[in-house]
Design a protein around this motif. Sequence first.
Motif, PDB file in Angstrom:
ATOM      1  N   LEU A   1      12.869  -2.272   1.055  1.00  0.00           N
ATOM      2  CA  LEU A   1      12.289  -0.927   0.916  1.00  0.00           C
ATOM      3  C   LEU A   1      10.970  -0.841   1.677  1.00  0.00           C
ATOM      4  O   LEU A   1      10.698   0.164   2.338  1.00  0.00           O
ATOM      5  CB  LEU A   1      12.093  -0.574  -0.554  1.00  0.00           C
ATOM      6  CG  LEU A   1      13.338  -0.588  -1.444  1.00  0.00           C
ATOM      7  CD1 LEU A   1      13.004  -0.105  -2.856  1.00  0.00           C
ATOM      8  CD2 LEU A   1      14.482   0.202  -0.842  1.00  0.00           C
ATOM      9  N   VAL A   2      10.163  -1.894   1.613  1.00  0.00           N
ATOM     10  CA  VAL A   2       8.905  -1.928   2.378  1.00  0.00           C
ATOM     11  C   VAL A   2       9.199  -1.787   3.863  1.00  0.00           C
ATOM     12  O   VAL A   2       8.601  -0.954   4.563  1.00  0.00           O
ATOM     13  CB  VAL A   2       8.115  -3.233   2.106  1.00  0.00           C
ATOM     14  CG1 VAL A   2       6.967  -3.394   3.102  1.00  0.00           C
ATOM     15  CG2 VAL A   2       7.599  -3.265   0.675  1.00  0.00           C
ATOM     16  N   GLU A   3      10.131  -2.589   4.364  1.00  0.00           N
ATOM     17  CA  GLU A   3      10.470  -2.539   5.787  1.00  0.00           C
ATOM     18  C   GLU A   3      10.991  -1.164   6.184  1.00  0.00           C
ATOM     19  O   GLU A   3      10.643  -0.640   7.247  1.00  0.00           O
ATOM     20  CB  GLU A   3      11.509  -3.617   6.111  1.00  0.00           C
ATOM     21  CG  GLU A   3      11.834  -3.698   7.584  1.00  0.00           C
ATOM     22  CD  GLU A   3      12.724  -4.887   7.938  1.00  0.00           C
ATOM     23  OE1 GLU A   3      13.328  -4.837   9.026  1.00  0.00           O
ATOM     24  OE2 GLU A   3      12.807  -5.849   7.152  1.00  0.00           O
ATOM     25  N   THR A   4      11.798  -0.574   5.326  1.00  0.00           N
ATOM     26  CA  THR A   4      12.361   0.754   5.598  1.00  0.00           C
ATOM     27  C   THR A   4      11.266   1.814   5.704  1.00  0.00           C
ATOM     28  O   THR A   4      11.316   2.671   6.577  1.00  0.00           O
ATOM     29  CB  THR A   4      13.353   1.136   4.478  1.00  0.00           C
ATOM     30  OG1 THR A   4      14.422   0.183   4.481  1.00  0.00           O
ATOM     31  CG2 THR A   4      13.907   2.532   4.659  1.00  0.00           C
ATOM     32  N   LEU A   5      10.277   1.724   4.837  1.00  0.00           N
ATOM     33  CA  LEU A   5       9.245   2.759   4.780  1.00  0.00           C
ATOM     34  C   LEU A   5       8.084   2.545   5.743  1.00  0.00           C
ATOM     35  O   LEU A   5       7.555   3.514   6.290  1.00  0.00           O
ATOM     36  CB  LEU A   5       8.698   2.876   3.350  1.00  0.00           C
ATOM     37  CG  LEU A   5       9.670   3.453   2.324  1.00  0.00           C
ATOM     38  CD1 LEU A   5       9.108   3.282   0.920  1.00  0.00           C
ATOM     39  CD2 LEU A   5       9.963   4.921   2.625  1.00  0.00           C
ATOM     40  N   VAL A   6       7.648   1.286   5.930  1.00  0.00           N
ATOM     41  CA  VAL A   6       6.437   1.063   6.728  1.00  0.00           C
ATOM     42  C   VAL A   6       6.598   0.005   7.810  1.00  0.00           C
ATOM     43  O   VAL A   6       5.623  -0.340   8.479  1.00  0.00           O
ATOM     44  CB  VAL A   6       5.216   0.748   5.829  1.00  0.00           C
ATOM     45  CG1 VAL A   6       4.832   1.963   4.993  1.00  0.00           C
ATOM     46  CG2 VAL A   6       5.458  -0.453   4.936  1.00  0.00           C
ATOM     47  N   GLY A   7       7.800  -0.525   7.989  1.00  0.00           N
ATOM     48  CA  GLY A   7       8.062  -1.396   9.126  1.00  0.00           C
ATOM     49  C   GLY A   7       8.119  -2.884   8.814  1.00  0.00           C
ATOM     50  O   GLY A   7       7.656  -3.358   7.778  1.00  0.00           O
ATOM     51  N   LYS A   8       8.689  -3.600   9.769  1.00  0.00           N
ATOM     52  CA  LYS A   8       8.911  -5.045   9.638  1.00  0.00           C
ATOM     53  C   LYS A   8       7.599  -5.827   9.561  1.00  0.00           C
ATOM     54  O   LYS A   8       7.490  -6.795   8.809  1.00  0.00           O
ATOM     55  CB  LYS A   8       9.768  -5.545  10.793  1.00  0.00           C
ATOM     56  CG  LYS A   8      10.227  -6.979  10.627  1.00  0.00           C
ATOM     57  CD  LYS A   8      11.271  -7.342  11.665  1.00  0.00           C
ATOM     58  CE  LYS A   8      11.793  -8.740  11.445  1.00  0.00           C
ATOM     59  NZ  LYS A   8      12.860  -8.821  10.467  1.00  0.00           N
TER      60      LYS A   8
ATOM     61  N   GLN B   1       0.816  -1.220   0.000  1.00  0.00           N
ATOM     62  CA  GLN B   1       0.000   0.000   0.000  1.00  0.00           C
ATOM     63  C   GLN B   1       0.850   1.272   0.000  1.00  0.00           C
ATOM     64  O   GLN B   1       0.453   2.307   0.551  1.00  0.00           O
ATOM     65  CB  GLN B   1      -0.983   0.015   1.184  1.00  0.00           C
ATOM     66  CG  GLN B   1      -1.865  -1.213   1.269  1.00  0.00           C
ATOM     67  CD  GLN B   1      -2.710  -1.426   0.023  1.00  0.00           C
ATOM     68  OE1 GLN B   1      -3.389  -0.516  -0.422  1.00  0.00           O
ATOM     69  NE2 GLN B   1      -2.657  -2.621  -0.540  1.00  0.00           N
ATOM     70  N   ILE B   2       2.036   1.193  -0.589  1.00  0.00           N
ATOM     71  CA  ILE B   2       2.921   2.350  -0.709  1.00  0.00           C
ATOM     72  C   ILE B   2       2.642   3.012  -2.056  1.00  0.00           C
ATOM     73  O   ILE B   2       2.509   2.334  -3.071  1.00  0.00           O
ATOM     74  CB  ILE B   2       4.401   1.921  -0.580  1.00  0.00           C
ATOM     75  CG1 ILE B   2       4.653   1.409   0.842  1.00  0.00           C
ATOM     76  CG2 ILE B   2       5.340   3.059  -0.933  1.00  0.00           C
ATOM     77  CD1 ILE B   2       5.997   0.742   1.044  1.00  0.00           C
ATOM     78  N   ASP B   3       2.549   4.331  -2.055  1.00  0.00           N
ATOM     79  CA  ASP B   3       2.272   5.113  -3.257  1.00  0.00           C
ATOM     80  C   ASP B   3       3.521   5.144  -4.136  1.00  0.00           C
ATOM     81  O   ASP B   3       4.533   5.747  -3.757  1.00  0.00           O
ATOM     82  CB  ASP B   3       1.855   6.523  -2.840  1.00  0.00           C
ATOM     83  CG  ASP B   3       1.526   7.424  -4.009  1.00  0.00           C
ATOM     84  OD1 ASP B   3       1.495   6.961  -5.163  1.00  0.00           O
ATOM     85  OD2 ASP B   3       1.307   8.630  -3.759  1.00  0.00           O
ATOM     86  N   CYS B   4       3.460   4.476  -5.294  1.00  0.00           N
ATOM     87  CA  CYS B   4       4.605   4.406  -6.215  1.00  0.00           C
ATOM     88  C   CYS B   4       4.284   5.127  -7.511  1.00  0.00           C
ATOM     89  O   CYS B   4       3.198   4.977  -8.043  1.00  0.00           O
ATOM     90  CB  CYS B   4       4.912   2.961  -6.591  1.00  0.00           C
ATOM     91  SG  CYS B   4       5.454   1.965  -5.252  1.00  0.00           S
ATOM     92  N   THR B   5       5.271   5.838  -8.013  1.00  0.00           N
ATOM     93  CA  THR B   5       5.151   6.481  -9.317  1.00  0.00           C
ATOM     94  C   THR B   5       6.277   5.974 -10.200  1.00  0.00           C
ATOM     95  O   THR B   5       7.451   6.166  -9.894  1.00  0.00           O
ATOM     96  CB  THR B   5       5.237   8.017  -9.188  1.00  0.00           C
ATOM     97  OG1 THR B   5       4.183   8.466  -8.326  1.00  0.00           O
ATOM     98  CG2 THR B   5       5.130   8.687 -10.536  1.00  0.00           C
TER      99      THR B   5
END
Length: 183
Positions: A163-170, A29-33
Amino acid sequence: MTPRVLIPIAPGSEEMEAITIVNILRRAQIDCTLAGTVEGPIRCSRGSVIVPDTTLEAVMDMPFDLIALPGGQPGTTHLDEDPRMHTLLQRMHAEGKFITAICAAPTILAHAGLLTGKKATCYPTLLDTLHGAETVAIHGVVCDGNIITSTGPGTAMDFALTLVETLVGKAQRMQVEEALARP
């Protein structure tokens, strides 16, 4: 607030890396462009054609929390030779945002002067081109502050999950990874 990620691609970018990054981040659910350096569809390094969400020019002044550069050739060369990339990378670095690259793309970070004194990796045959970096010869992901680098197409999923873990956690990383049914 949902993190925002920019994935620039150029003709000849490695499609496996670009699409894996976009797919995994969107699962979280991370906003990617996905932004093309040129208008229209982009023919990638293995002949696949990707239609970006927008152009790099259209998003140059937009705020992003992380930039992820896919490798591939000649895509990496095209990104590196595009003056907008160095401007964008240096601005995001100065703002303390995450600067990430995989495969040949960490060479762009080196050319932009962002790897000095940082641990980094890249495609094995290019390790000696990461001038100023403390190179790490592994097949995997290397994190050093706001710089994240990875080896190549075979590590694209691990890179994207990092990258997911870095941005929104483990916890979010584990949820995404479980749904992938990885061994």
